[in-house]
Write a protein that holds these residues in place. Sequence first.
Motif, short mmCIF file in Angstrom:
data_model
loop_
_atom_site.label_atom_id
_atom_site.label_comp_id
_atom_site.label_asym_id
_atom_site.label_seq_id
_atom_site.Cartn_x
_atom_site.Cartn_y
_atom_site.Cartn_z
N SER A 63 27.81 32.66 57.83
CA SER A 63 27.69 33.90 58.59
C SER A 63 26.98 33.64 59.91
CB SER A 63 26.91 34.94 57.78
OG SER A 63 25.56 34.54 57.61
N GLY A 64 27.35 34.40 60.90
CA GLY A 64 26.70 34.26 62.21
C GLY A 64 27.37 35.16 63.23
N GLU A 65 26.94 34.98 64.50
CA GLU A 65 27.45 35.80 65.61
C GLU A 65 28.25 34.93 66.57
OE1 GLU A 65 25.44 38.00 69.40
OE2 GLU A 65 24.65 38.56 67.43
N VAL A 66 29.40 35.42 66.98
CA VAL A 66 30.29 34.67 67.88
C VAL A 66 29.74 34.71 69.30
CG1 VAL A 66 32.61 34.55 68.86
CG2 VAL A 66 32.30 35.14 66.44
N SER A 67 29.70 33.54 69.94
CA SER A 67 29.34 33.48 71.36
C SER A 67 30.11 32.34 72.01
CB SER A 67 27.83 33.28 71.53
OG SER A 67 27.45 32.00 71.06
N PHE A 90 34.52 28.38 69.77
CA PHE A 90 33.37 29.27 69.93
C PHE A 90 32.14 28.67 69.25
CE2 PHE A 90 35.57 30.51 66.08
CZ PHE A 90 34.57 30.77 65.14
N THR A 91 31.00 29.31 69.50
CA THR A 91 29.74 28.94 68.85
C THR A 91 29.39 30.03 67.84
OG1 THR A 91 28.96 27.76 70.80
CG2 THR A 91 27.30 28.43 69.20
N LEU A 92 29.04 29.61 66.65
CA LEU A 92 28.56 30.54 65.62
C LEU A 92 27.05 30.36 65.53
CD1 LEU A 92 29.78 32.61 63.66
CD2 LEU A 92 29.74 30.84 61.89
N LYS A 93 26.32 31.44 65.76
CA LYS A 93 24.87 31.29 65.87
C LYS A 93 24.16 32.36 65.05
CE LYS A 93 24.34 34.14 70.02
NZ LYS A 93 23.85 34.21 71.41
N ASP A 94 22.92 32.04 64.70
CA ASP A 94 21.99 33.01 64.15
C ASP A 94 20.67 32.84 64.90
OD1 ASP A 94 20.60 30.83 63.06
OD2 ASP A 94 21.55 31.04 61.10
N PRO A 95 19.65 33.57 64.59
CA PRO A 95 18.40 33.46 65.37
C PRO A 95 17.78 32.07 65.37
CG PRO A 95 18.39 35.46 64.06
CD PRO A 95 19.57 34.68 63.61
N GLU A 122 35.94 38.51 68.99
CA GLU A 122 35.43 38.99 70.26
C GLU A 122 34.01 38.47 70.43
OE1 GLU A 122 37.13 40.44 72.46
OE2 GLU A 122 38.89 41.13 71.36
N GLU A 123 33.57 38.38 71.68
CA GLU A 123 32.21 37.94 71.99
C GLU A 123 31.20 38.86 71.31
OE1 GLU A 123 29.88 35.01 74.00
OE2 GLU A 123 32.05 35.19 73.77
N ASN A 124 30.16 38.27 70.73
CA ASN A 124 29.06 38.98 70.06
C ASN A 124 29.44 39.59 68.70
OD1 ASN A 124 27.21 38.55 72.25
ND2 ASN A 124 28.26 40.16 73.36
N MET A 125 30.64 39.27 68.22
CA MET A 125 31.05 39.80 66.93
C MET A 125 30.32 39.07 65.80
SD MET A 125 34.90 39.84 65.26
CE MET A 125 35.51 41.13 66.31
N LYS A 126 29.89 39.82 64.80
CA LYS A 126 29.26 39.22 63.62
C LYS A 126 30.35 38.98 62.57
CE LYS A 126 24.73 41.35 64.34
NZ LYS A 126 23.70 42.26 63.78
N ILE A 127 30.43 37.73 62.07
CA ILE A 127 31.50 37.38 61.14
C ILE A 127 30.94 36.53 60.00
CG2 ILE A 127 33.26 37.39 62.96
CD1 ILE A 127 33.15 34.30 62.87
N ILE A 128 31.74 36.39 58.94
CA ILE A 128 31.56 35.33 57.97
C ILE A 128 32.82 34.50 58.02
CG2 ILE A 128 29.91 36.49 56.48
CD1 ILE A 128 32.19 37.20 54.61
N ALA A 129 32.69 33.18 58.09
CA ALA A 129 33.83 32.29 58.28
C ALA A 129 33.90 31.28 57.15
CB ALA A 129 33.70 31.57 59.62
N LEU A 146 29.49 44.54 64.74
CA LEU A 146 28.66 44.31 65.91
C LEU A 146 27.44 45.21 65.84
CD1 LEU A 146 31.47 44.40 68.60
CD2 LEU A 146 30.26 42.36 67.86
N GLY A 147 26.45 44.92 66.66
CA GLY A 147 25.29 45.79 66.74
C GLY A 147 25.70 47.18 67.21
N ASP A 148 25.03 48.19 66.74
CA ASP A 148 25.39 49.56 67.06
C ASP A 148 25.35 49.82 68.56
OD1 ASP A 148 25.76 50.05 64.39
OD2 ASP A 148 23.75 50.90 64.09
N LEU A 149 24.31 49.32 69.24
CA LEU A 149 24.20 49.55 70.67
C LEU A 149 25.32 48.86 71.43
CD1 LEU A 149 20.36 49.31 71.41
CD2 LEU A 149 21.79 51.35 71.34
N TYR A 150 25.63 47.64 71.02
CA TYR A 150 26.69 46.91 71.71
C TYR A 150 28.04 47.60 71.51
CZ TYR A 150 29.76 43.20 73.25
OH TYR A 150 30.74 42.49 73.90
N LEU A 151 28.30 48.07 70.29
CA LEU A 151 29.54 48.79 70.03
C LEU A 151 29.64 50.05 70.89
CD1 LEU A 151 29.82 48.48 66.15
CD2 LEU A 151 31.35 47.48 67.84
N ALA A 152 28.54 50.79 70.99
CA ALA A 152 28.53 52.00 71.82
C ALA A 152 28.74 51.66 73.29
CB ALA A 152 27.21 52.75 71.63
#
Length: 395
Positions: free
Chosen positions: A29-33, A45-50, A71-78, A103-109
């Motif tokens: 699991s991680g975030e796409v960047s 792409f890069t799969l990242k976590d904190p 998509e950029e900043n999408m949270k996925i499990i691969a 995705l994060g709620d703010l980013y989605l909005a």
Amino acid sequence: MRILTVLDLNTVAKQLIAGCGDLNNVWVSGEVSNLTKHNSGHYYFTLKDPNSEVRCTFFQYARVKSNVELEENMKIIALGSMDVYLKKGSYSFNVQKVQAQGLGDLYLAYEALRKKLESEGLFDPHRKRILPRYPLRVGVVTSPTGAAIRDILNISKRRYPADILLAPALVQGEGAGQSIVKGISLLNDAMVDVIIVGRGGGSLEDLWAFNEEAVARAIYASRVPIVSAVGHETDTTISDFVADLRAPTPSAAAELVLPDREGEAKNLFHLIARARGGLGSVLEMMGQRLARTDRALSAETMMRSVHDRQMDIDGLTDSMSTLMEKRLVVERHRLESIHAVLDGLNPLNVLQRGYCMVHGQDGKLVTSVSMVSSGEDISITVKDGTIEAKIGRKE
């Protein structure tokens, strides 16, 4: 001692990773960047976590089976396996299947509003207005206690003494968006020449008021040009897209809006000097042209001009005569050379040196004993005539 090549080393690493069950067919699991969608259909792409990140490949043959579009900043499990790219000795996670986590709620909005307003034409570059060069009244929508207004006032004192009208507003937290909208409306009614809307930097949450739809529509509806000056570098707010001009900080906005009076004064003096110099040059040039015209119209000058033209014609005539004589000499030499070559090729000239030509009964030139027979009549041509003869024998 065993010595490995670099390829051998990478091959061993590849085999070890391929044989490790913990690194094959695992879910991560991680975030796409840093997403790159290649023309070949492959995604990189890069799969990242904190705490860490890993490079990933999502090849076209696997991607087309997925119903998830990355998509950029999408949270996925691969689902995938680790692999080593032998040529570069780098390892990556080869993705076979993807599931979206969201995705994060703010980013989605933010993305939803950005796409909505863009489709309505609020970001159209053709509607953006040019700022006035010499504004007399500059409106500012920001916090009355923040550093932004102090920076703008200081820059105005130093660069250009415009009237600065502050519309105090909340720039973060609950009610900040409506406060900014109200400030824009007040400054439009105050008939200012340009408006700066902004604040210093902060987190995405701190800056969220400048991503609200009401603020974007207030900027779009403003009768006065607006500069967005939210103090951030990496991200772009919705206000930045809608505004007539974006500045990275409130200080930068002030410098874009307010001209530098010292620089303007220098430019003015420079233009005056250029105008004076240009006028003097024009007058001098016109005087010189008038003097030349006066001299050219005199009888003596006209006769000198006629004589000059006659001398030019004489010179051209002499030059043409010289060229014709040289051309005749060259052509004569060329003809003599051709004549000498033709003389050398004339077979009759060879007879002058004691040679002869033999022709058989059929009139053909004999060049070999195989062309004639014993008892055959032949003709022998020498330099001064022909001898008829008969062949006695051949050797």
